[in-house]
Design an enzyme around this catalytic site. Structure first.
Site: not given
Length: 346
Positions: A152, A155, A157-158, A200, A219-220, A283
Protein backbone atom coordinates in the site's frame (compact mmCIF):
# COMPACT_ATOMS: atom_id res chain seq x y z
CA UNK A 1 2.81 34.92 -6.21
CA UNK A 2 0.64 33.39 -3.51
CA UNK A 3 -2.94 34.53 -3.76
CA UNK A 4 -5.44 34.21 -0.93
CA UNK A 5 -8.66 32.44 -1.78
CA UNK A 6 -11.57 34.81 -2.31
CA UNK A 7 -15.11 33.81 -1.52
CA UNK A 8 -17.69 34.39 -4.21
CA UNK A 9 -19.00 32.97 -7.45
CA UNK A 10 -17.96 32.93 -11.07
CA UNK A 11 -14.46 31.49 -10.69
CA UNK A 12 -12.68 29.28 -13.19
CA UNK A 13 -11.95 26.05 -11.34
CA UNK A 14 -9.78 23.18 -12.55
CA UNK A 15 -10.77 19.78 -11.13
CA UNK A 16 -8.11 17.14 -11.73
CA UNK A 17 -9.76 13.73 -11.51
CA UNK A 18 -13.09 15.39 -12.25
CA UNK A 19 -14.56 12.34 -13.98
CA UNK A 20 -14.04 10.20 -10.90
CA UNK A 21 -16.53 9.33 -8.19
CA UNK A 22 -15.90 12.32 -5.89
CA UNK A 23 -14.59 14.58 -8.65
CA UNK A 24 -17.76 14.41 -10.71
CA UNK A 25 -19.90 15.36 -7.70
CA UNK A 26 -17.55 18.27 -7.06
CA UNK A 27 -17.93 19.41 -10.69
CA UNK A 28 -21.72 19.33 -10.23
CA UNK A 29 -21.54 21.44 -7.07
CA UNK A 30 -19.17 24.01 -8.58
CA UNK A 31 -21.36 24.46 -11.65
CA UNK A 32 -24.43 24.79 -9.43
CA UNK A 33 -22.61 27.54 -7.53
CA UNK A 34 -22.01 29.46 -10.77
CA UNK A 35 -18.36 28.62 -11.44
CA UNK A 36 -16.75 27.61 -14.72
CA UNK A 37 -15.25 24.12 -14.49
CA UNK A 38 -12.30 22.64 -16.37
CA UNK A 39 -12.31 18.88 -15.78
CA UNK A 40 -9.00 17.08 -16.33
CA UNK A 41 -9.08 13.29 -16.29
CA UNK A 42 -7.17 10.45 -17.95
CA UNK A 43 -10.13 8.04 -17.55
CA UNK A 44 -7.76 5.49 -16.01
CA UNK A 45 -10.20 5.08 -13.13
CA UNK A 46 -12.67 7.88 -13.91
CA UNK A 47 -15.71 7.33 -16.12
CA UNK A 48 -17.15 9.32 -19.00
CA UNK A 49 -20.59 8.35 -17.71
CA UNK A 50 -20.02 10.40 -14.55
CA UNK A 51 -19.71 13.64 -16.51
CA UNK A 52 -21.81 12.87 -19.58
CA UNK A 53 -24.69 15.07 -18.31
CA UNK A 54 -22.24 17.99 -18.10
CA UNK A 55 -20.75 17.74 -21.59
CA UNK A 56 -23.12 20.30 -23.10
CA UNK A 57 -23.05 22.66 -20.15
CA UNK A 58 -21.83 26.10 -21.31
CA UNK A 59 -19.52 26.46 -18.30
CA UNK A 60 -17.98 22.97 -18.45
CA UNK A 61 -14.88 21.92 -20.38
CA UNK A 62 -13.33 18.44 -20.47
CA UNK A 63 -9.63 17.81 -21.08
CA UNK A 64 -8.51 14.19 -21.36
CA UNK A 65 -4.98 14.17 -19.95
CA UNK A 66 -2.75 12.56 -17.35
CA UNK A 67 -1.63 15.02 -14.67
CA UNK A 68 1.85 13.50 -14.86
CA UNK A 69 2.28 15.17 -18.26
CA UNK A 70 -0.06 18.14 -17.85
CA UNK A 71 1.33 21.51 -18.89
CA UNK A 72 0.18 25.12 -19.03
CA UNK A 73 -3.49 25.98 -19.40
CA UNK A 74 -4.57 28.29 -22.21
CA UNK A 75 -6.83 30.36 -19.94
CA UNK A 76 -6.74 31.86 -16.42
CA UNK A 77 -7.49 29.53 -13.50
CA UNK A 78 -8.62 30.72 -10.05
CA UNK A 79 -8.70 27.44 -8.12
CA UNK A 80 -7.25 23.94 -8.56
CA UNK A 81 -8.65 20.83 -6.86
CA UNK A 82 -6.35 17.81 -7.14
CA UNK A 83 -8.36 14.58 -6.90
CA UNK A 84 -6.31 12.82 -9.59
CA UNK A 85 -5.32 9.44 -8.20
CA UNK A 86 -6.77 5.95 -7.98
CA UNK A 87 -8.17 5.69 -4.45
CA UNK A 88 -8.99 2.03 -3.78
CA UNK A 89 -6.35 -0.65 -3.10
CA UNK A 90 -7.07 -2.87 -6.16
CA UNK A 91 -6.86 0.18 -8.43
CA UNK A 92 -3.79 1.88 -6.99
CA UNK A 93 -1.97 -1.44 -6.60
CA UNK A 94 -2.65 -2.38 -10.25
CA UNK A 95 0.19 -0.06 -11.30
CA UNK A 96 1.93 1.09 -8.11
CA UNK A 97 4.65 3.04 -9.92
CA UNK A 98 2.09 5.10 -11.80
CA UNK A 99 0.20 5.66 -8.55
CA UNK A 100 3.33 7.03 -6.88
CA UNK A 101 4.17 9.23 -9.85
CA UNK A 102 0.60 10.57 -9.97
CA UNK A 103 0.95 11.59 -6.32
CA UNK A 104 4.38 13.17 -6.73
CA UNK A 105 4.93 14.27 -10.35
CA UNK A 106 1.24 14.93 -10.97
CA UNK A 107 0.83 16.99 -7.82
CA UNK A 108 4.03 18.86 -8.66
CA UNK A 109 2.71 19.74 -12.11
CA UNK A 110 -0.60 20.98 -10.72
CA UNK A 111 1.13 23.04 -8.04
CA UNK A 112 3.28 24.64 -10.75
CA UNK A 113 0.15 25.43 -12.72
CA UNK A 114 -1.45 26.98 -9.63
CA UNK A 115 1.67 29.06 -9.02
CA UNK A 116 1.68 30.33 -12.62
CA UNK A 117 -1.95 31.42 -12.38
CA UNK A 118 -1.95 32.66 -8.78
CA UNK A 119 -4.62 30.03 -8.14
CA UNK A 120 -5.58 28.55 -4.79
CA UNK A 121 -4.92 24.81 -4.53
CA UNK A 122 -6.62 21.98 -2.65
CA UNK A 123 -4.95 18.59 -2.35
CA UNK A 124 -7.20 15.57 -1.79
CA UNK A 125 -5.07 13.61 0.64
CA UNK A 126 -6.28 10.60 2.58
CA UNK A 127 -6.68 8.99 5.97
CA UNK A 128 -4.24 6.38 4.63
CA UNK A 129 -1.42 8.74 5.64
CA UNK A 130 -2.17 7.53 9.19
CA UNK A 131 -1.54 3.90 8.14
CA UNK A 132 -2.67 1.29 10.66
CA UNK A 133 -3.09 3.86 13.42
CA UNK A 134 -1.93 3.45 16.99
CA UNK A 135 -3.94 6.55 17.95
CA UNK A 136 -7.73 6.53 17.94
CA UNK A 137 -9.54 8.57 16.75
CA UNK A 138 -7.01 10.10 14.38
CA UNK A 139 -6.11 13.78 14.81
CA UNK A 140 -4.23 15.83 12.24
CA UNK A 141 -1.13 16.05 14.47
CA UNK A 142 -0.79 12.23 14.56
CA UNK A 143 2.16 11.25 12.35
CA UNK A 144 0.89 7.81 11.49
CA UNK A 145 2.03 4.19 11.40
CA UNK A 146 2.76 3.58 7.71
CA UNK A 147 4.81 0.86 6.05
CA UNK A 148 7.05 2.50 3.46
CA UNK A 149 7.83 -0.83 1.75
CA UNK A 150 4.49 -2.68 1.75
CA UNK A 151 1.96 -3.08 -1.09
CA UNK A 152 0.00 0.00 0.00
CA UNK A 153 3.06 2.26 0.16
CA UNK A 154 2.62 3.54 -3.40
CA UNK A 155 -0.55 5.29 -2.24
CA UNK A 156 0.15 5.91 1.46
CA UNK A 157 3.65 7.30 0.96
CA UNK A 158 2.70 8.94 -2.32
CA UNK A 159 0.01 10.96 -0.57
CA UNK A 160 2.38 11.84 2.27
CA UNK A 161 4.90 13.11 -0.28
CA UNK A 162 2.17 15.12 -2.02
CA UNK A 163 1.28 16.76 1.30
CA UNK A 164 4.95 17.68 1.79
CA UNK A 165 5.02 19.34 -1.65
CA UNK A 166 1.90 21.35 -0.83
CA UNK A 167 3.19 22.66 2.48
CA UNK A 168 6.64 23.45 1.05
CA UNK A 169 4.97 25.54 -1.67
CA UNK A 170 2.78 27.21 0.96
CA UNK A 171 5.73 28.03 3.25
CA UNK A 172 7.67 29.39 0.28
CA UNK A 173 4.78 31.77 -0.44
CA UNK A 174 4.29 30.32 -3.93
CA UNK A 175 0.86 28.67 -3.70
CA UNK A 176 -2.11 29.08 -1.38
CA UNK A 177 -2.28 25.31 -0.79
CA UNK A 178 -4.75 23.48 1.45
CA UNK A 179 -4.79 19.76 2.30
CA UNK A 180 -7.88 17.65 3.04
CA UNK A 181 -7.35 14.24 4.63
CA UNK A 182 -10.34 12.33 3.32
CA UNK A 183 -11.76 9.35 5.19
CA UNK A 184 -13.91 6.60 3.60
CA UNK A 185 -16.45 8.17 1.27
CA UNK A 186 -19.35 6.52 -0.52
CA UNK A 187 -22.41 7.31 -2.61
CA UNK A 188 -23.81 7.17 -6.16
CA UNK A 189 -21.25 6.85 -8.99
CA UNK A 190 -18.92 4.56 -7.08
CA UNK A 191 -17.44 2.05 -9.50
CA UNK A 192 -18.93 -1.41 -8.99
CA UNK A 193 -15.47 -3.00 -9.29
CA UNK A 194 -13.42 -0.50 -7.31
CA UNK A 195 -12.78 -2.91 -4.45
CA UNK A 196 -14.09 -0.64 -1.69
CA UNK A 197 -16.06 -2.27 1.08
CA UNK A 198 -19.41 -0.51 0.49
CA UNK A 199 -19.43 -1.04 -3.29
CA UNK A 200 -18.26 -4.65 -2.83
CA UNK A 201 -21.00 -5.53 -0.36
CA UNK A 202 -23.78 -3.73 -2.21
CA UNK A 203 -22.91 -5.21 -5.61
CA UNK A 204 -22.60 -8.68 -4.11
CA UNK A 205 -25.90 -8.34 -2.26
CA UNK A 206 -27.77 -7.02 -5.30
CA UNK A 207 -26.38 -9.80 -7.51
CA UNK A 208 -27.23 -12.47 -4.91
CA UNK A 209 -23.61 -13.63 -4.47
CA UNK A 210 -21.99 -14.18 -1.05
CA UNK A 211 -20.91 -11.02 0.75
CA UNK A 212 -17.14 -11.07 1.29
CA UNK A 213 -15.61 -9.80 4.52
CA UNK A 214 -11.84 -9.77 4.95
CA UNK A 215 -10.47 -10.66 8.38
CA UNK A 216 -12.83 -11.08 11.32
CA UNK A 217 -15.02 -8.15 10.32
CA UNK A 218 -14.39 -6.46 13.65
CA UNK A 219 -12.09 -3.87 12.08
CA UNK A 220 -13.80 -0.46 11.96
CA UNK A 221 -14.34 2.26 9.40
CA UNK A 222 -16.13 5.61 9.27
CA UNK A 223 -18.25 6.35 6.20
CA UNK A 224 -18.95 9.83 4.83
CA UNK A 225 -21.62 10.41 2.17
CA UNK A 226 -20.24 12.08 -0.94
CA UNK A 227 -22.37 15.25 -0.75
CA UNK A 228 -21.08 15.90 2.77
CA UNK A 229 -17.49 15.45 1.63
CA UNK A 230 -17.91 17.80 -1.34
CA UNK A 231 -19.33 20.47 0.98
CA UNK A 232 -16.26 20.04 3.19
CA UNK A 233 -13.84 20.29 0.27
CA UNK A 234 -15.43 23.51 -0.96
CA UNK A 235 -15.46 24.96 2.57
CA UNK A 236 -11.76 24.19 2.98
CA UNK A 237 -10.87 25.71 -0.39
CA UNK A 238 -12.69 28.95 0.42
CA UNK A 239 -11.90 29.46 4.10
CA UNK A 240 -9.78 32.49 4.94
CA UNK A 241 -7.15 32.54 6.30
CA UNK A 242 -5.40 29.38 5.10
CA UNK A 243 -5.50 26.71 7.89
CA UNK A 244 -1.76 26.10 7.25
CA UNK A 245 -2.13 22.44 8.11
CA UNK A 246 -4.09 19.35 7.04
CA UNK A 247 -7.80 19.09 7.87
CA UNK A 248 -9.63 15.78 8.39
CA UNK A 249 -12.85 15.40 6.41
CA UNK A 250 -14.97 12.38 7.23
CA UNK A 251 -17.85 11.11 9.30
CA UNK A 252 -16.86 10.29 12.90
CA UNK A 253 -19.54 7.60 13.16
CA UNK A 254 -17.63 4.32 13.59
CA UNK A 255 -18.91 0.92 12.42
CA UNK A 256 -17.41 -2.55 12.28
CA UNK A 257 -17.42 -4.23 8.88
CA UNK A 258 -19.76 -6.85 10.36
CA UNK A 259 -22.22 -4.09 11.31
CA UNK A 260 -22.02 -2.65 7.81
CA UNK A 261 -22.65 -6.05 6.24
CA UNK A 262 -25.68 -6.58 8.49
CA UNK A 263 -27.12 -3.26 7.32
CA UNK A 264 -26.63 -4.26 3.68
CA UNK A 265 -28.26 -7.66 4.23
CA UNK A 266 -31.27 -6.01 5.85
CA UNK A 267 -31.51 -3.41 3.08
CA UNK A 268 -31.17 -5.67 0.02
CA UNK A 269 -33.91 -8.35 -0.19
CA UNK A 270 -31.94 -10.94 -2.19
CA UNK A 271 -28.68 -10.64 -0.23
CA UNK A 272 -26.85 -13.93 0.17
CA UNK A 273 -24.67 -15.36 2.95
CA UNK A 274 -21.55 -13.74 4.37
CA UNK A 275 -18.16 -15.37 3.80
CA UNK A 276 -14.84 -14.50 5.42
CA UNK A 277 -11.45 -14.26 3.70
CA UNK A 278 -7.91 -13.48 4.96
CA UNK A 279 -7.16 -9.83 5.75
CA UNK A 280 -4.90 -8.10 3.19
CA UNK A 281 -1.43 -6.98 4.28
CA UNK A 282 -1.23 -3.61 6.11
CA UNK A 283 -5.01 -3.24 6.20
CA UNK A 284 -5.80 -0.82 9.07
CA UNK A 285 -7.73 -2.21 12.01
CA UNK A 286 -9.42 1.01 13.15
CA UNK A 287 -10.25 4.19 11.30
CA UNK A 288 -12.19 7.16 12.65
CA UNK A 289 -11.54 10.88 12.12
CA UNK A 290 -11.35 13.53 14.77
CA UNK A 291 -13.08 16.41 12.94
CA UNK A 292 -12.77 19.03 15.67
CA UNK A 293 -10.55 21.13 13.40
CA UNK A 294 -13.06 21.05 10.51
CA UNK A 295 -15.88 22.01 12.88
CA UNK A 296 -13.92 24.94 14.27
CA UNK A 297 -12.30 26.30 11.10
CA UNK A 298 -14.88 25.42 8.45
CA UNK A 299 -18.09 25.21 10.49
CA UNK A 300 -18.49 21.84 8.76
CA UNK A 301 -19.66 18.42 9.84
CA UNK A 302 -21.42 15.63 7.94
CA UNK A 303 -25.22 15.54 7.90
CA UNK A 304 -26.15 12.25 6.17
CA UNK A 305 -26.30 9.20 8.50
CA UNK A 306 -24.99 5.89 7.17
CA UNK A 307 -28.46 4.31 7.09
CA UNK A 308 -29.75 7.06 4.80
CA UNK A 309 -26.69 7.31 2.57
CA UNK A 310 -26.41 3.55 2.21
CA UNK A 311 -30.02 3.37 0.99
CA UNK A 312 -29.38 6.11 -1.59
CA UNK A 313 -26.26 4.28 -2.76
CA UNK A 314 -28.05 0.91 -2.94
CA UNK A 315 -30.87 2.44 -4.97
CA UNK A 316 -28.33 3.90 -7.39
CA UNK A 317 -26.59 0.55 -7.87
CA UNK A 318 -29.92 -1.21 -8.42
CA UNK A 319 -30.89 1.36 -11.06
CA UNK A 320 -27.59 1.52 -12.93
CA UNK A 321 -25.89 -1.89 -12.74
CA UNK A 322 -27.87 -3.29 -15.66
CA UNK A 323 -27.45 -0.38 -18.07
CA UNK A 324 -25.10 -0.57 -21.02
CA UNK A 325 -23.26 2.51 -19.79
CA UNK A 326 -22.54 0.90 -16.45
CA UNK A 327 -21.42 -2.31 -18.12
CA UNK A 328 -18.83 -0.28 -20.01
CA UNK A 329 -17.69 1.31 -16.75
CA UNK A 330 -16.91 -2.12 -15.30
CA UNK A 331 -14.63 -3.06 -18.20
CA UNK A 332 -10.83 -2.95 -17.77
CA UNK A 333 -9.52 0.58 -17.36
CA UNK A 334 -7.79 2.40 -20.20
CA UNK A 335 -4.10 2.14 -20.81
CA UNK A 336 -2.15 5.02 -19.29
CA UNK A 337 1.16 6.49 -20.38
CA UNK A 338 4.01 4.31 -19.07
CA UNK A 339 6.24 5.95 -16.50
CA UNK A 340 9.18 5.81 -18.92
CA UNK A 341 7.25 8.07 -21.32
CA UNK A 342 6.09 10.60 -18.74
CA UNK A 343 7.32 14.17 -18.79
CA UNK A 344 8.13 14.77 -15.17
CA UNK A 345 9.24 18.39 -15.23
CA UNK A 346 7.05 21.22 -14.02
Amino acid sequence: MLQRTRNGKGKTVLVAGGAGFVGSHLCDALLARGDRVICVDSYITGSEENIRPLMNHPRFRMIEADVCSLREMDEPVDQVYNLACAASPPQYQADPVHTMMTCVAGTGNLLSLAEQHGASFLQASTSEVYGDPEEHPQREDYRGNVSCTGPRACYDEGKRAAEALCFDMLRAGKVDARVARIFNTYGPRMQPNDGRIISNLLVQAISGTPLTIYGTGEQTRSFCFVSDLVAGLMALMNVDPNPEGPVNLGNPGEFTINELAAMVVEMVPNASEIVYRPLPQDDPQRRRPDISKAKELLTWEPKIPLSEGLKLTADWFVTTLGTEAEKKAVQPVRRHVPVAEMQLGA
